[in-house]
Write a protein that holds these residues in place. Structure first.
Motif, short mmCIF file in Angstrom:
data_model
loop_
_atom_site.label_atom_id
_atom_site.label_comp_id
_atom_site.label_asym_id
_atom_site.label_seq_id
_atom_site.Cartn_x
_atom_site.Cartn_y
_atom_site.Cartn_z
N VAL A 64 -1.49 54.00 19.00
CA VAL A 64 -1.12 52.92 19.90
C VAL A 64 -0.90 53.50 21.30
O VAL A 64 -0.19 54.50 21.45
CB VAL A 64 0.16 52.20 19.44
CG1 VAL A 64 0.56 51.12 20.44
CG2 VAL A 64 -0.03 51.60 18.05
N LEU A 65 -1.51 52.86 22.30
CA LEU A 65 -1.31 53.28 23.69
C LEU A 65 -0.54 52.20 24.43
O LEU A 65 -0.89 51.02 24.37
CB LEU A 65 -2.66 53.51 24.38
CG LEU A 65 -2.59 54.04 25.81
CD1 LEU A 65 -2.13 55.51 25.81
CD2 LEU A 65 -3.94 53.92 26.52
N PHE A 66 0.52 52.59 25.14
CA PHE A 66 1.30 51.68 25.99
C PHE A 66 0.86 51.86 27.44
O PHE A 66 0.67 52.98 27.91
CB PHE A 66 2.80 51.99 25.90
CG PHE A 66 3.51 51.28 24.79
CD1 PHE A 66 4.23 50.11 25.04
CD2 PHE A 66 3.50 51.79 23.50
CE1 PHE A 66 4.91 49.46 24.03
CE2 PHE A 66 4.18 51.14 22.48
CZ PHE A 66 4.88 49.96 22.74
N ALA A 67 0.74 50.73 28.18
CA ALA A 67 0.39 50.78 29.59
C ALA A 67 0.98 49.57 30.30
O ALA A 67 1.37 48.59 29.66
CB ALA A 67 -1.13 50.81 29.77
N VAL A 68 1.01 49.62 31.62
CA VAL A 68 1.49 48.48 32.40
C VAL A 68 0.42 47.41 32.50
O VAL A 68 0.67 46.23 32.26
CB VAL A 68 1.93 48.92 33.82
CG1 VAL A 68 2.29 47.70 34.66
CG2 VAL A 68 3.12 49.87 33.74
N ASP A 69 -0.81 47.82 32.82
CA ASP A 69 -1.88 46.86 33.10
C ASP A 69 -3.09 47.08 32.20
O ASP A 69 -3.48 48.24 31.96
CB ASP A 69 -2.35 47.00 34.55
CG ASP A 69 -1.26 46.71 35.55
OD1 ASP A 69 -0.87 45.54 35.65
OD2 ASP A 69 -0.79 47.66 36.22
N PRO A 70 -3.74 46.00 31.75
CA PRO A 70 -4.97 46.14 30.95
C PRO A 70 -6.20 46.27 31.84
O PRO A 70 -7.14 45.48 31.75
CB PRO A 70 -4.99 44.84 30.14
CG PRO A 70 -4.34 43.84 31.03
CD PRO A 70 -3.29 44.59 31.81
N THR A 71 -6.19 47.25 32.74
CA THR A 71 -7.33 47.47 33.61
C THR A 71 -8.45 48.15 32.82
O THR A 71 -8.23 48.71 31.74
CB THR A 71 -6.94 48.36 34.80
OG1 THR A 71 -6.52 49.64 34.30
CG2 THR A 71 -5.82 47.73 35.61
N LEU A 72 -9.65 48.13 33.40
CA LEU A 72 -10.79 48.77 32.73
C LEU A 72 -10.54 50.26 32.54
O LEU A 72 -10.92 50.82 31.51
CB LEU A 72 -12.06 48.51 33.52
CG LEU A 72 -12.53 47.05 33.56
CD1 LEU A 72 -13.70 46.89 34.52
CD2 LEU A 72 -12.91 46.56 32.16
N ALA A 73 -9.89 50.91 33.51
CA ALA A 73 -9.60 52.33 33.37
C ALA A 73 -8.63 52.60 32.23
O ALA A 73 -8.78 53.56 31.47
CB ALA A 73 -9.04 52.88 34.68
N VAL A 74 -7.62 51.76 32.08
CA VAL A 74 -6.67 51.89 30.98
C VAL A 74 -7.36 51.65 29.65
O VAL A 74 -7.13 52.37 28.66
CB VAL A 74 -5.48 50.93 31.17
CG1 VAL A 74 -4.64 50.83 29.90
CG2 VAL A 74 -4.62 51.37 32.34
N ILE A 75 -8.21 50.63 29.59
CA ILE A 75 -8.94 50.33 28.36
C ILE A 75 -9.84 51.50 27.98
O ILE A 75 -9.90 51.90 26.81
CB ILE A 75 -9.74 49.03 28.53
CG1 ILE A 75 -8.79 47.83 28.59
CG2 ILE A 75 -10.75 48.86 27.39
CD1 ILE A 75 -9.44 46.53 29.00
N ASP A 76 -10.50 52.10 28.96
CA ASP A 76 -11.34 53.27 28.67
C ASP A 76 -10.49 54.41 28.14
O ASP A 76 -10.90 55.13 27.21
CB ASP A 76 -12.07 53.71 29.94
CG ASP A 76 -13.24 52.80 30.29
OD1 ASP A 76 -13.67 52.01 29.41
OD2 ASP A 76 -13.72 52.88 31.43
#
Length: 303
Positions: A64-76
């Motif tokens: 599981v990955l936690f992030a602030v924003d579901p940007t394309l870079a985060v998704i990659d």
């Protein structure tokens, strides 16, 4: 744009958890139950959209990955790491859409997630309001005591709600406290903006992770000496300064991304603990992608 400093250790639910031995990988549905225990959807604001965006409840989850924003870079980043679930604070689809064609950024995001078998879950204002949520983490980082909600949750416990207010152990100058805030947050282009007497003394502090300039009535009612939040617009900030009593509340405006990023390690650890207590072995990591939208800033010279 530089990556976020990930000096805070990643959460890993595979560690020892009170002697409960991990027995299997959970399904996405079982992870959702653990998330609901920590950040109930009932705590979300009426306008918000939280919960599962992409994913099959019966799919197994090992990372599981936690992030602030579901940007394309985060998704990659999530896909490259092999995460079966990406949990973001901000929604991908806050407003209604009639197409998720890959000809738009949001449509492409949905396609990448589905094609990679990576689920997407939003924990937004329910993560703000819950105990241990975004503003609780900020209050703790800033050293506040006797912390209570700035506004009460409509469907929650007395200690749940948007924003927090509390007291510093001792008086500080606005300049010193602003320096503490700056030092606690990840480095981003916008830095920290401050309104008020640099040498003015303060003790009572109100905080709200994310955009909080709609809460000035609650801030004034709390008798806070200073208010820390993000995305302060010109008119609400100007009106707050014009209506200040003895210069208070002072204002500290921080990056939206930075104010909410601090919650991610705590959230990852909390979810890892719940899953480990249930006997599940899941690797949980915080994204290193800086999704703050600004790359650099120009400022006038001087102190």
């Amino acid at each position: 744009m530089e990556a976020v400093d990930t000096a805070i250790p990643d959460a890993d639910s595979g560690d020892d958890a009170g002697g409960v031995e991990a027995i299997e990988d959970p399904t996405l549905g079982q992870v959702l139950l653990a998330v609901e225990e920590l950040w109930p959807e009932s705590l979300a604001e009426d306008w918000d959209e939280v919960g599962l965006v992409v994913g099959r409840p019966n799919a197994p989850v090992t990372k599981v990955l936690f992030a602030v924003d579901p940007t394309l870079a985060v998704i990659d980043e999530a896909i490259e790491w092999g995460a079966e679930l990406l949990i973001t604070h901000h929604p991908l689809l806050l407003k209604g859409v009639n197409s998720v064609a890959a000809t738009t950024a949001k449509g492409l995001a949905v396609h990448r997630l589905i094609e990679a078998g990576t689920g997407l879950l939003t924990v937004h204002t329910n993560g703000d309001s819950a105990v241990g949520g975004v503003s609780d983490v900020l209050a703790d980082a800033f050293g506040l005591e006797n912390v209570t909600p700035l506004t009460s949750a409509a469907n929650g416990l007395p200690e749940e709600g948007i924003g927090r207010v509390g007291d510093l152990p001792e008086l500080m100058t606005l300049g010193d406290f602003a320096a503490r805030v700056f030092g606690m947050l990840p480095a981003v282009a916008g830095g920290v903006r401050v309104a008020g007497d640099k040498d003015g003394l303060l003790r009572r502090v109100a905080v709200c992770g994310g955009a909080g300039d709609s809460l000035f009535d609650a801030v004034r009612a709390s008798q806070a000496d200073v208010y820390v939040t993000a995305d302060m617009r010109h008119h609400p900030a100007s009106e707050a300064r014009e209506g200040a009593v003895n210069g208070r509340p002072y204002l500290i405006d921080v990056s939206h991304f930075a104010s909410e990023w601090l919650w991610l390690p705590a959230a990852a650890e909390a979810l890892g603990n719940v899953l480990a207590d249930q006997g599940y072995d899941v690797e949980i990591r915080v994204s290193s992608t800086n999704s703050d939208p600004w790359d650099f800033i120009l400022t006038p010279g001087g102190d």
